[in-house]
Motif scaffolding. Structure first.
Motif, short mmCIF file in Angstrom:
data_model
loop_
_atom_site.label_atom_id
_atom_site.label_comp_id
_atom_site.label_asym_id
_atom_site.label_seq_id
_atom_site.Cartn_x
_atom_site.Cartn_y
_atom_site.Cartn_z
N THR A 1 1.12 -12.39 -4.77
CA THR A 1 0.09 -12.54 -5.81
C THR A 1 -0.70 -13.82 -5.60
OG1 THR A 1 1.71 -13.60 -7.28
CG2 THR A 1 1.34 -11.21 -7.56
N HIS A 2 -0.02 -14.85 -5.05
CA HIS A 2 -0.72 -16.11 -4.76
C HIS A 2 0.15 -16.94 -3.82
CE1 HIS A 2 1.89 -17.14 -8.11
NE2 HIS A 2 1.67 -18.42 -7.94
N GLU A 3 -0.34 -18.13 -3.48
CA GLU A 3 0.20 -18.86 -2.34
C GLU A 3 1.40 -19.75 -2.65
OE1 GLU A 3 -2.69 -19.29 -3.88
OE2 GLU A 3 -3.31 -21.40 -3.94
N HIS A 4 1.82 -19.86 -3.90
CA HIS A 4 2.93 -20.78 -4.19
C HIS A 4 4.22 -20.34 -3.51
CE1 HIS A 4 0.79 -22.45 -8.00
NE2 HIS A 4 0.39 -23.03 -6.87
N HIS A 5 4.99 -21.37 -3.11
CA HIS A 5 6.17 -21.09 -2.30
C HIS A 5 7.17 -20.18 -3.00
CE1 HIS A 5 9.14 -21.62 0.83
NE2 HIS A 5 10.03 -21.80 -0.14
N ASP A 6 7.25 -20.30 -4.33
CA ASP A 6 8.24 -19.44 -5.01
C ASP A 6 7.81 -17.97 -5.03
OD1 ASP A 6 6.27 -20.43 -6.98
OD2 ASP A 6 7.46 -19.35 -8.47
N HIS A 7 6.64 -17.68 -4.47
CA HIS A 7 6.20 -16.29 -4.33
C HIS A 7 6.14 -15.84 -2.88
CE1 HIS A 7 5.10 -15.93 -8.64
NE2 HIS A 7 5.22 -17.23 -8.50
N THR A 8 5.98 -16.81 -1.96
CA THR A 8 5.82 -16.47 -0.54
C THR A 8 7.07 -16.75 0.30
OG1 THR A 8 5.01 -18.69 -0.03
CG2 THR A 8 3.35 -17.08 -0.65
N GLY B 1 -7.41 -18.79 -11.71
CA GLY B 1 -6.95 -19.52 -12.90
C GLY B 1 -5.75 -20.34 -12.51
N HIS B 2 -4.59 -19.68 -12.44
CA HIS B 2 -3.36 -20.36 -12.02
C HIS B 2 -3.54 -20.96 -10.63
CE1 HIS B 2 0.93 -21.03 -11.57
NE2 HIS B 2 0.90 -20.36 -10.44
N THR B 3 -4.07 -20.17 -9.70
CA THR B 3 -4.66 -20.71 -8.46
C THR B 3 -5.98 -19.96 -8.26
OG1 THR B 3 -3.87 -19.15 -6.77
CG2 THR B 3 -2.34 -20.91 -7.43
N GLY C 1 1.79 -11.60 -11.69
CA GLY C 1 2.12 -12.85 -11.02
C GLY C 1 2.24 -14.00 -12.01
N ASP C 2 1.57 -15.10 -11.73
CA ASP C 2 1.63 -16.27 -12.61
C ASP C 2 0.36 -16.41 -13.46
OD1 ASP C 2 4.05 -16.79 -11.51
OD2 ASP C 2 3.52 -18.71 -10.61
N THR C 3 -0.38 -15.31 -13.59
CA THR C 3 -1.62 -15.37 -14.35
C THR C 3 -1.38 -14.85 -15.74
OG1 THR C 3 -2.91 -14.98 -12.38
CG2 THR C 3 -3.98 -14.53 -14.45
ZN LIG Z 1 2.48 -20.04 -9.09
#
Ligand SMILES: [Zn+2]
Ligand SMILES: [Zn+2]
Length: 240
Positions: free
Chosen positions: A55-62, A114-116, A134-136
């Motif tokens: 959903t986005h680039e943050h490490h806890d997602h990738t 927004g979140h990223t 995701g985190d949105t």
């Molecule tokens: Zn995030």
């Protein structure tokens, strides 16, 4: 469409997801941080992970991408603008793109900065309208019955924040004790309609929300627009 929500039990309270086509058993993994649990769940169901969506680039997602790719050969998709932030992307997604899983599942990509600034949400159509957000925190143009699948389990904390802002929110008050002790392995899946009742970020025109906000921000204009209310609430939530 079959959805498997995977509770990682990590400190970040992340949820990972597998979405499968019931006819072919082909699956998409969303943000498969806990690669072991994701691979084990797919194996137990007899599914083949063919694609990964971040959903986005943050490490806890990738952070689980490479292990899942090594085990399955899955192709990695994420927001087109994340290509310099997420290594090994095979597909860059833009608003309106469609992700197909097997023969029966189609997910529509929504561009949700927004979140990223390179965050993608996806929603399914058909029998089971669902939003993987995701985190949105996302006010979707989706039906009220749409199921909401977030990137983290923050519901108890968020209900607490709603009650801090709206002490008379009866629904949030009733849910909080249940959510504090819920089994996150079988977490409650909310709907957009429920979010509108219990999530103060969906209640930006509520007179009580605005009145309480003015106590914290005396400079708030008389009839603040929803974006102003949202940003001020976010400011409070960040330090709450
Ligand atoms: Zn995030
Ligand atoms: Zn996250």
């Amino acid at each position: 469409m079959i959805v498997e929500q995977i509770w990682t039990a990590n400190a970040g309270r992340n949820f990972n997801y597998l979405i499968a086509c019931e006819e072919t058993g082909e699956a998409l993994a969303i943000d498969p941080l806990d690669h072991q649990k994701c691979l084990a769940a797919a194996k137990a169901k007899g599914w083949t992970i063919k694609q990964i969506l971040n959903t986005h680039e943050h490490h806890d997602h990738t952070g689980g991408n490479q292990q899942v790719i090594a085990a399955t050969g899955a192709k990695l998709a994420a927001h087109a603008n994340a290509k310099d932030k997420i290594s090994g992307m095979d597909r860059g997604l833009r608003a309106g793109d469609v992700i197909r899983i097997g023969k029966t599942v189609e997910l529509e990509c929504l561009d949700t900065p927004g979140h990223t600034m390179s965050h993608i949400c996806v929603r399914s159509h058909g029998d089971t309208p669902a939003l993987f957000c995701g985190d949105t925190l996302f006010n979707a143009g989706a039906g009220e019955e749409t199921l909401i699948y977030p990137g983290h389990d923050y519901i108890a904390r968020n209900l607490g924040f709603t009650l801090d802002r709206e002490p008379d929110n009866a629904k949030a008050k009733a849910m909080l004790p249940q959510m504090e002790k819920q089994d996150t392995g079988k977490a409650l899946v909310t709907t957009l309609a429920l979010e509108r009742e219990i999530n103060t970020f969906f209640r930006l025109t509520s007179p009580l929300v605005i009145k309480r906000l003015r106590e914290a921000f005396p400079d708030l204009p008389d009839n603040p627009d929803p974006k102003t209310v949202f940003l001020r609430l976010r400011e409070l939530r960040n330090k709450w």
